[in-house]
Design an enzyme around this catalytic site. Structure first.
Site, mmCIF file in Angstrom:
data_model
loop_
_atom_site.group_PDB
_atom_site.id
_atom_site.type_symbol
_atom_site.label_atom_id
_atom_site.label_comp_id
_atom_site.label_asym_id
_atom_site.label_seq_id
_atom_site.Cartn_x
_atom_site.Cartn_y
_atom_site.Cartn_z
ATOM 1 N N HIS A 1 23.852 36.334 21.463
ATOM 2 C CA HIS A 1 24.956 37.304 21.454
ATOM 3 C C HIS A 1 25.626 37.357 22.815
ATOM 4 O O HIS A 1 24.977 37.179 23.848
ATOM 5 C CB HIS A 1 24.491 38.694 20.992
ATOM 6 C CG HIS A 1 23.484 39.371 21.868
ATOM 7 N ND1 HIS A 1 23.853 40.143 22.952
ATOM 8 C CD2 HIS A 1 22.137 39.407 21.824
ATOM 9 C CE1 HIS A 1 22.752 40.645 23.521
ATOM 10 N NE2 HIS A 1 21.701 40.200 22.862
ATOM 11 N N ASP B 1 27.560 39.955 24.079
ATOM 12 C CA ASP B 1 27.715 41.253 24.744
ATOM 13 C C ASP B 1 26.439 41.595 25.514
ATOM 14 O O ASP B 1 25.367 41.072 25.237
ATOM 15 C CB ASP B 1 28.013 42.351 23.718
ATOM 16 C CG ASP B 1 26.916 42.492 22.665
ATOM 17 O OD1 ASP B 1 26.421 41.449 22.191
ATOM 18 O OD2 ASP B 1 26.543 43.631 22.326
ATOM 19 N N ASP C 1 19.817 39.149 28.980
ATOM 20 C CA ASP C 1 19.928 39.496 27.567
ATOM 21 C C ASP C 1 21.422 39.563 27.230
ATOM 22 O O ASP C 1 22.052 40.555 27.502
ATOM 23 C CB ASP C 1 19.235 40.832 27.332
ATOM 24 C CG ASP C 1 19.375 41.347 25.910
ATOM 25 O OD1 ASP C 1 19.843 40.590 25.049
ATOM 26 O OD2 ASP C 1 19.025 42.521 25.680
ATOM 27 N N GLU D 1 26.098 43.083 19.438
ATOM 28 C CA GLU D 1 24.672 43.108 19.090
ATOM 29 C C GLU D 1 24.024 44.381 19.618
ATOM 30 O O GLU D 1 23.216 45.014 18.942
ATOM 31 C CB GLU D 1 23.968 41.870 19.656
ATOM 32 C CG GLU D 1 22.602 41.585 19.049
ATOM 33 C CD GLU D 1 21.455 42.313 19.737
ATOM 34 O OE1 GLU D 1 20.334 42.303 19.190
ATOM 35 O OE2 GLU D 1 21.660 42.906 20.822
ATOM 36 N N GLU D 2 24.415 44.740 20.829
ATOM 37 C CA GLU D 2 23.788 45.889 21.490
ATOM 38 C C GLU D 2 24.287 47.223 20.930
ATOM 39 O O GLU D 2 23.756 48.273 21.262
ATOM 40 C CB GLU D 2 24.043 45.831 23.002
ATOM 41 C CG GLU D 2 23.535 44.555 23.686
ATOM 42 C CD GLU D 2 22.019 44.479 23.748
ATOM 43 O OE1 GLU D 2 21.341 45.380 23.216
ATOM 44 O OE2 GLU D 2 21.510 43.500 24.340
ATOM 45 N N ASP E 1 16.755 35.460 21.650
ATOM 46 C CA ASP E 1 17.126 36.806 22.103
ATOM 47 C C ASP E 1 15.937 37.755 22.158
ATOM 48 O O ASP E 1 16.051 38.911 21.761
ATOM 49 C CB ASP E 1 18.204 37.377 21.168
ATOM 50 C CG ASP E 1 18.780 38.684 21.674
ATOM 51 O OD1 ASP E 1 18.696 38.940 22.889
ATOM 52 O OD2 ASP E 1 19.297 39.446 20.848
ATOM 53 N N HIS F 1 17.951 45.628 29.431
ATOM 54 C CA HIS F 1 18.592 46.955 29.317
ATOM 55 C C HIS F 1 18.255 47.869 30.493
ATOM 56 O O HIS F 1 18.639 49.034 30.496
ATOM 57 C CB HIS F 1 18.222 47.694 28.006
ATOM 58 C CG HIS F 1 18.574 46.939 26.771
ATOM 59 N ND1 HIS F 1 18.529 47.505 25.520
ATOM 60 C CD2 HIS F 1 18.999 45.667 26.590
ATOM 61 C CE1 HIS F 1 18.893 46.599 24.611
ATOM 62 N NE2 HIS F 1 19.174 45.475 25.251
HETATM 63 ZN ZN LIG Z 1 19.685 40.841 23.177
#
Ligand SMILES: [Zn+2]
Length: 374
Positions: A72, A74, A103, A137-138, A161, A342
């Site tokens: 992904h 984003d 990520d 995705e997030e 991922d 994150h």
């Molecule tokens: Zn991810």
């Protein structure tokens, strides 16, 4: 002869840093999307971009078969202006003020490295690859949820991922449900005529107190994460909204947990004279890939070919793989080397990123018989 050791560490690192330099907080993928379209096209892919920005880039194979490789574009949260710092220990971190975006840019960098190698080695034997790079995705797997897979021909796939040790194969993921619970009471002046009021706060509190939360059992978790409501200390509150979630690897246990939370809310509302709207929205659905299924088998064979021990991983979260599985393309999720995603402590060891890229090259180039025989 194809060899995963052809992965070029410096080139991979450069690609990763180039991607990190392009801001792409979730919901703002326009620029990174354009950069990726160009990269995939330069590397010989046929590309399409759907109406919400998902990219599908197809690289034709030299043998039968089609696989999906998903990442992904984003990054989590709203961070921009990420400054990567490469430590003497070979680990890439940030200056501490933002996430890194490994990520999932480490996953994308691996895809671009793979393509570079495939372009340079047309004699290698490999299947057609459908690279899917999603948006959102997030924000709750928005891209994969909306993706039209009817155009895809992949029989199975790999989602690059996850965190976790190199060698881990995420074969089992839970169903996740978002809860929005709204209590309606009746507003009244608390000092002058409290008899006329019905406290939504009291009803909500009673409901929460009656719920079982946290870890419910080995498969199931539940949480109320936010409580919002009320206007002033002297007004009996007529509205409270609770936001929460529940997840389980077992659909029956999840349904049982949701029922008990709903019952707690309805009982509390009734006892207080309030009403409640209980909204449960499935964000993604559980999948389980057996060890003898193709994506698991091929990922495991790739790790073993590199001398890496295979670690079956049951995850507590979801990936785009949940939607690919739900839409009929069996997928496992694999580690990219990312750690602490994150968070501002997010980091990645260059060695792990190289190993993840080598694993991808091995997945694609191992003879199908070899994968089946292992
Ligand atoms: Zn991810």
């Amino acid at each position: 002869m194809a060899t995963a050791t052809d992965v070029d560490r410096d080139r991979l690192l450069r690609t990763f840093l180039d991607l990190v330099a392009v801001d792409s907080p979730t919901g703002h993928e326009e620029e990174i999307g354009q950069v990726l379209l160009n990269r995939f096209q330069e590397l010989g892919c046929e590309t399409t971009r759907d109406d919400i920005g998902n990219i599908v880039a197809v690289f034709p194979g030299t043998r039968e078969g089609t696989i999906l490789v998903s990442t992904h574009m984003d990054t989590a949260g709203t961070d921009r202006g990420i400054i990567p710092v490469i430590g003497d220990d070979g680990v890439i971190r940030t200056d501490g003020s933002t996430i890194l975006g490994a990520d999932d840019k480490s996953g994308i960098a691996g895809c671009l490295e793979l393509l570079t190698l495939l372009r340079a080695n047309p004699g290698w034997s490999f299947p057609t690859i459908e690279f899917v790079v999603t948006v959102g995705e997030e924000s709750g797997l928005v891209g994969s949820r909306h993706l039209d897979v009817s155009r895809l021909r992949a029989t199975h796939g790999f989602v690059l991922d996850t965190a976790g040790a190199m060698g881990s194969v995420t074969y089992w993921s839970p169903t996740s449900v978002y809860l929005t619970i709204t209590f309606h009471g009746r507003k009244a002046h608390a000092g002058v005529e409290p008899e006329k009021g019905i406290s939504a706060v009291q009803a909500a509190a009673r409901a929460i107190a009656a719920m079982t939360l946290g870890r419910i059992d080995e498969e199931t978790v539940a949480n109320i994460g936010t409580v919002t409501g009320g206007q002033a200390r002297n007004i009996i509150p007529d509205l409270v909204v609770l936001e929460g979630m529940a997840r389980s690897h077992d659909q029956v246990k999840l349904d049982r947990q949701l029922d008990s939370m709903r019952t707690a809310c309805e009982d509390a509302a009734r006892a207080c004279g309030a009403t409640v709207d209980f909204v449960a929205e499935e964000i993604y659905r559980t999948y389980k890939i057996e060890p003898d299924a193709r994506p698991y088998r091929e990922a495991a064979a790739a790790f073993r070919s590199l001398g890496v021990e295979v670690i079956p991983r049951k995850s507590g979260g979801g990936t785009d793989g949940n939607y690919f599985n739900a839409k009929g393309i069996p997928c496992v999720a694999l580690p990219t080397g990312m750690v602490d995603e994150h968070a501002t402590s997010e980091h990645i060891a260059i060695d792990d990123m190289v190993l993840a890229a080598r694993t991808l090259v091995a997945i694609v180039t191992l003879p199908p018989e070899g994968a089946a025989a292992s």
